[in-house]
Scaffold this active site. Structure first.
Site, PDB file in Angstrom:
ATOM      1  N   GLU A 228      11.023   3.357  18.612  1.00  0.00           N
ATOM      2  CA  GLU A 228      10.756   2.350  19.273  1.00  0.00           C
ATOM      3  C   GLU A 228      11.666   2.161  20.440  1.00  0.00           C
ATOM      4  OE1 GLU A 228       8.514   0.234  18.691  1.00  0.00           O
ATOM      5  OE2 GLU A 228       7.765   0.091  16.551  1.00  0.00           O
ATOM      6  N   CYS A 262      13.818  -5.181  24.624  1.00  0.00           N
ATOM      7  CA  CYS A 262      13.112  -3.945  24.988  1.00  0.00           C
ATOM      8  C   CYS A 262      11.648  -4.545  25.666  1.00  0.00           C
ATOM      9  CB  CYS A 262      12.696  -3.053  23.771  1.00  0.00           C
ATOM     10  SG  CYS A 262      12.028  -4.122  22.452  1.00  0.00           S
TER      11      CYS A 262
HETATM   12  P1  NAP Z   1      21.180   3.238  21.656  1.00  0.00           P
HETATM   13  O1  NAP Z   1      22.718   3.425  22.233  1.00  0.00           O
HETATM   14  O2  NAP Z   1      20.399   4.276  21.525  1.00  0.00           O
HETATM   15  O3  NAP Z   1      21.603   2.861  20.185  1.00  0.00           O
HETATM   16  C1  NAP Z   1      20.556   2.465  18.920  1.00  0.00           C
HETATM   17  C2  NAP Z   1      20.987   3.283  17.866  1.00  0.00           C
HETATM   18  O4  NAP Z   1      20.965   4.621  17.945  1.00  0.00           O
HETATM   19  C3  NAP Z   1      22.054   2.530  17.574  1.00  0.00           C
HETATM   20  O5  NAP Z   1      22.495   2.454  15.999  1.00  0.00           O
HETATM   21  C4  NAP Z   1      23.176   4.095  17.705  1.00  0.00           C
HETATM   22  O6  NAP Z   1      24.492   4.208  16.944  1.00  0.00           O
HETATM   23  C5  NAP Z   1      22.232   5.305  17.640  1.00  0.00           C
HETATM   24  N1  NAP Z   1      22.374   6.153  18.157  1.00  0.00           N
HETATM   25  C6  NAP Z   1      23.061   6.572  19.356  1.00  0.00           C
HETATM   26  N2  NAP Z   1      23.244   7.554  19.838  1.00  0.00           N
HETATM   27  C7  NAP Z   1      22.242   8.667  18.723  1.00  0.00           C
HETATM   28  C8  NAP Z   1      21.886   9.860  18.678  1.00  0.00           C
HETATM   29  N3  NAP Z   1      22.414  10.688  19.565  1.00  0.00           N
HETATM   30  N4  NAP Z   1      21.029   9.873  17.522  1.00  0.00           N
HETATM   31  C9  NAP Z   1      20.989   9.172  16.686  1.00  0.00           C
HETATM   32  N5  NAP Z   1      21.049   7.758  16.817  1.00  0.00           N
HETATM   33  C10 NAP Z   1      22.013   7.390  17.814  1.00  0.00           C
HETATM   34  O7  NAP Z   1      20.551   1.687  22.164  1.00  0.00           O
HETATM   35  P2  NAP Z   1      21.250   0.409  22.363  1.00  0.00           P
HETATM   36  O8  NAP Z   1      21.901   0.339  23.398  1.00  0.00           O
HETATM   37  O9  NAP Z   1      21.908  -0.052  21.158  1.00  0.00           O
HETATM   38  O10 NAP Z   1      19.717  -0.654  22.514  1.00  0.00           O
HETATM   39  C11 NAP Z   1      19.173  -0.639  23.677  1.00  0.00           C
HETATM   40  C12 NAP Z   1      18.005   0.266  23.910  1.00  0.00           C
HETATM   41  O11 NAP Z   1      17.094  -0.211  22.831  1.00  0.00           O
HETATM   42  C13 NAP Z   1      17.093  -0.293  25.055  1.00  0.00           C
HETATM   43  O12 NAP Z   1      16.690   0.789  25.828  1.00  0.00           O
HETATM   44  C14 NAP Z   1      16.051  -1.404  24.478  1.00  0.00           C
HETATM   45  O13 NAP Z   1      14.878  -1.237  25.212  1.00  0.00           O
HETATM   46  C15 NAP Z   1      15.659  -0.547  23.122  1.00  0.00           C
HETATM   47  N6  NAP Z   1      15.169  -1.251  22.230  1.00  0.00           N
HETATM   48  C16 NAP Z   1      13.750  -1.029  21.927  1.00  0.00           C
HETATM   49  C17 NAP Z   1      13.276  -1.784  20.911  1.00  0.00           C
HETATM   50  C18 NAP Z   1      11.702  -1.595  20.506  1.00  0.00           C
HETATM   51  O14 NAP Z   1      11.076  -1.969  19.607  1.00  0.00           O
HETATM   52  N7  NAP Z   1      10.889  -0.938  21.297  1.00  0.00           N
HETATM   53  C19 NAP Z   1      13.731  -3.007  20.425  1.00  0.00           C
HETATM   54  C20 NAP Z   1      14.995  -3.074  20.734  1.00  0.00           C
HETATM   55  C21 NAP Z   1      15.901  -2.407  21.753  1.00  0.00           C
HETATM   56  P3  NAP Z   1      25.897   3.786  17.764  1.00  0.00           P
HETATM   57  O15 NAP Z   1      25.803   2.462  18.063  1.00  0.00           O
HETATM   58  O16 NAP Z   1      26.611   4.327  17.019  1.00  0.00           O
HETATM   59  O17 NAP Z   1      25.955   4.566  19.198  1.00  0.00           O
END
Ligand code: NAP
Length: 460
Positions: A228, A262
């Site tokens: 997602e 998102c």
């Molecule tokens: P993010 O930086 O990708 O973090 C999301 C999760 O992934 C965190 O737990 C993060 O851990 C982990 N993560 C980071 N790098 C990783 C890697 N290399 N491998 C595996 N996991 C990893 O995203 P965010 O900034 O928190 O969230 C914002 C994004 O999420 C936006 O693009 C938003 O649109 C999207 N989102 C999508 C939905 C949906 O349902 N489609 C819902 C909500 C948000 P750490 O915190 O330790 O880095």
């Protein structure tokens, strides 16, 4: 990534957390795996009882949990309360409906009897983002626990207290150790988990980069994943829309969670006939918001989740302007302590320019005016993302026709993209694959096992 609570209202560190050691992770996975043997044999009634208790505790502690969300990622307190209530509703919904979704499905066959049985698959990993620290976890954990899977959660590093609070609630509700496990680890350690034989599948909600990393590790280890990811939802306003109502929904669609959803409305695509009126009224609606402490009920514009988020968003606005965009409102960080940025409205972003394809994660709206409905659809589809979108029109059949032509996982008519326990959620294109919530979400991490009964006397 440091695991810590940093209050974005002040940018001050409130509390640091140590990463889980390899020994602790090993013990957690052993416990989860052992508990799966027990949990997968419990009745639906027993699973539903646990989820109902979790929901009840969340409701009892609503104010305290909402305070925690707001402290860790800056959400306005009324929205944090709403998120906590929605999360409790999700736990209740899957407790009440899970058994129905998971019932055997008979298959018509020429001879004998055949059915699909939904069996649990084991320990499933959920990697969650900070933007809805309770809701995101609820929509992953509730269906899986009802299925008979056990869950291991790796939550975002900036919301460790929310992460720990949810695990504690499960224990307080009577959940055995291992039904719900929280790991305090940075994102870069996630890939390694996928190679552990005890983890059977994984779901990630977050950025494209993190999603691609998880999917690569899952693929390498032949495990299923659900992603997602981000979105850049179009909010189409047609010539026959109720403009005043559309403006109100546009404000909600863009500003909920200070724009960090998102499914936030990010690209406002308005047909020429009503573009001037919509733009004037929308800019007015976004103006003069009361900036302040997100814990205060009367604050209208709180901080973003972190200092990094402000720096990134301000840079996106700067690049848009450099590329010819016009700033109708805001555009800069707010000169005060904390991670604040002005509510911003841009126009004249060139379709096809690099910035037009980026997700703006904060209170920055881009208005595009187009000549007609077909041009609106074409622009809506000109995006690498395919999460949600909305169409405003008084003619519902016309709205459905437009919805049919929008290439996303969800389209809402006369409402910004939204969520509810019973509605499937997910996207296409670079917004990911698979679904959460509803019967579609329930079916992602089950073994859909065929059971076929034959008559032993059947001819060969
Ligand atoms: P993010 O930086 O990708 O973090 C999301 C999760 O992934 C965190 O737990 C993060 O851990 C982990 N993560 C980071 N790098 C990783 C890697 N290399 N491998 C595996 N996991 C990893 O995203 P965010 O900034 O928190 O969230 C914002 C994004 O999420 C936006 O693009 C938003 O649109 C999207 N989102 C999508 C939905 C949906 O349902 N489609 C819902 C909500 C948000 P750490 O915190 O330790 O880095």
């Amino acid at each position: 990534m440091v695991i810590a609570t940093v209050n974005p209202f002040t940018n001050k560190t409130v509390k640091n957390f140590a990463e889980d050691t390899p020994e602790k992770i090993e013990k957690a996975l052993t416990t989860a795996n052992a508990e799966f043997t027990h949990w997968s044999h419990t009745s639906y009634e027993e699973r539903a009882n646990l989820l109902h208790k979790v929901a009840a505790i969340i409701r009892q502690r609503k104010d305290e949990l909402a305070h925690l969300i707001t402290t860790e990622m800056g959400k306005l307190i009324a929205e944090s309360i709403g998120e906590v209530e929605l999360s409790a509703d999700i736990f209740d919904y899957y407790a009440d409906n899970g058994e129905r979704f998971l019932a055997d499905k008979p298959v018509k066959t020429e001879r004998g009897e055949a059915m699909i049985r939904h069996s649990p698959i084991g320990v499933v990993l959920g990697v969650e983002p900070w933007n809805f620290p309770f809701y995101q976890v609820a929509r992953f954990a509730a269906p899986n626990i009802m299925i008979g899977n056990v869950v291991v959660i790796k939550h975002a590093s900036i919301v460790p207290q929310c992460a720990i609070a949810i695990e504690n609630i499960f224990r307080e509700a009577g959940g055995h150790a291992g039904v719900y496990t929280n790991l305090l680890i940075p994102g870069r350690h996630v890939s390694k988990l996928l190679s552990d034989h005890r983890i059977k599948a994984a779901s990630l909600t977050g950025s494209e980069e993190a999603g691609a990393n998880l999917a690569a590790a899952a693929g390498k280890n032949l495990k299923k994943s659900v992603l997602e990811l981000g979105g850049s939802d179009a909010f189409i306003v047609l010539d026959d829309a109720d403009i005043d109502k559309a403006v109100e929904w546009a404000y909600f669609g863009r500003m909920n969670n200070t724009g960090q959803c998102c499914i936030a409305s990010k690209r406002f695509i308005v047909v020429d006939a009503v573009a001037e009126e919509f733009t004037k009224k929308f800019v007015l609606r976004m103006s003069n918001l009361k900036v302040g402490d997100p814990q205060d009920l009367d604050t209208q514009l709180g901080p973003l989740s972190s200092e990094e988020a402000v720096v990134h968003l301000e840079d996106q606005v700067r690049r848009a302007v450099k590329d010819g965009a016009k700033v109708l409102l805001g555009g800069k960080r707010i000169d005060r302590e904390g991670a604040f940025i002005e509510a911003t409205v841009l126009t004249e972003v060139k379709p096809g320019s690099p910035i037009s394809y980026e997700e703006m994660f904060g209170p920055v709206a881009v208005i595009y005016s187009v000549k007609d409905e077909q041009a609106a659809i074409a622009l809506a589809n000109d995006s690498p993302f395919g999460l949600g979108g909305s169409v405003f029109t008084r003619d519902i059949e016309r709205g459905k026709r437009v919805a049919d032509q929008i290439n996303t996982g969800m389209v809402f008519i006369n409402h910004p993209t939204w969520t509810a326990p019973e509605l499937p959620f997910g996207g296409v294109k670079r917004s990911g694959y698979g679904r959460e919530l509803s019967s579609l979400g329930v079916e992602e991490f089950v073994n859909k096992k065929l059971i076929r009964v034959s008559d032993v006397n059947d001819p060969l």
